[in-house]
Scaffold this motif. Structure first.
Motif, PDB file in Angstrom:
ATOM      1  N   PRO A  19      -7.891   1.374  -4.309  1.00  0.00           N
ATOM      2  CA  PRO A  19      -8.427   1.487  -2.946  1.00  0.00           C
ATOM      3  C   PRO A  19      -7.971   0.349  -2.021  1.00  0.00           C
ATOM      4  O   PRO A  19      -7.576   0.597  -0.874  1.00  0.00           O
ATOM      5  CB  PRO A  19      -9.947   1.482  -3.152  1.00  0.00           C
ATOM      6  N   GLN A  20      -7.978  -0.879  -2.511  1.00  0.00           N
ATOM      7  CA  GLN A  20      -7.511  -1.996  -1.690  1.00  0.00           C
ATOM      8  C   GLN A  20      -6.002  -1.920  -1.464  1.00  0.00           C
ATOM      9  O   GLN A  20      -5.509  -2.254  -0.381  1.00  0.00           O
ATOM     10  CB  GLN A  20      -7.865  -3.333  -2.347  1.00  0.00           C
ATOM     11  N   SER A  23      -5.335   0.661   1.272  1.00  0.00           N
ATOM     12  CA  SER A  23      -5.700   0.127   2.581  1.00  0.00           C
ATOM     13  C   SER A  23      -4.602  -0.795   3.119  1.00  0.00           C
ATOM     14  O   SER A  23      -4.196  -0.698   4.282  1.00  0.00           O
ATOM     15  CB  SER A  23      -7.031  -0.620   2.470  1.00  0.00           C
ATOM     16  N   GLU A  39      -2.220   7.901  -1.821  1.00  0.00           N
ATOM     17  CA  GLU A  39      -3.118   7.468  -2.890  1.00  0.00           C
ATOM     18  C   GLU A  39      -2.688   8.096  -4.217  1.00  0.00           C
ATOM     19  O   GLU A  39      -2.655   7.426  -5.252  1.00  0.00           O
ATOM     20  CB  GLU A  39      -4.549   7.858  -2.535  1.00  0.00           C
TER      21      GLU A  39
END
Length: 179
Positions: A19-20, A23, A39
């Motif tokens: 997730p990081q 981002s 992703e």
């Protein structure tokens, strides 16, 4: 150069980092610094990634894409602005090159708009035409293929220094290469 005293560790990426990573990758892609990564792509290629982390966050990353038995690419190399000038990018690339050496991949290339960074790490300028596997796999699908402004650089791993033998003396005596 930022003077950030936060300790940074470079390690293999973990699923919990995704997730990081996404981002950060999205932010750099919006600035046209790198090509977008989905992703799904990051999860599928998690073993290719090295990340630079503090205790609480991912602050940099890059991946090593194996193109063929003798060629790999450093891709999606990014470092958060707060950590520029601290050797984080260099450490990520060194980690990826160590992986290439482990896999016995003799050539690693990068396409970048910042060739000076890779030149400092021992890469040499080359022409994208010398990387036909890259062109066929990725470049022909890029929307700016015919107006590409990236510079191709390559490094040759495990090359002997000038005047040195590629085969260590001990190996040449008994005919075996060390592992």
């Amino acid at each position: 150069m930022t003077n950030n005293p936060t300790p940074v560790t470079v390690r293999r990426a973990r699923l919990a980092d995704v997730p990081q990573m996404i981002s950060m990758l999205d932010a750099f892609a919006r600035q046209n610094e790198i090509l977008p990564r989905t992703e799904d792509d990051v999860y599928r290629t998690i073993r290719e990634w090295a990340v630079a982390v503090t205790d609480t966050r991912v602050v940099g990353m890059g991946s090593l894409l194996v193109m063929w038995h003798d060629l790999a690419e450093v891709r999606s190399l990014v470092v958060h602005a707060d950590f520029h000038g601290q050797g984080v990018g260099r450490r990520i690339v060194e980690t990826l090159l160590a992986e290439a050496r482990t896999l016995k991949i003799p050539r690693v290339f990068a396409l970048t708009r910042k060739p000076g960074f890779f030149l400092k790490l021992g890469f040499d300028l080359t022409k994208i035409e010398r990387l036909p596997r890259k062109v066929k796999r990725d470049c022909v699908f890029c929307p700016v293929f015919h107006a590409c402004d990236e510079v191709a650089l390559i490094t040759h791993l495990n090359q002997p220094a000038p005047g040195k033998s590629a085969v260590p003396a001990a190996a040449s005596r008994n005919g075996a290469m060390p592992e």
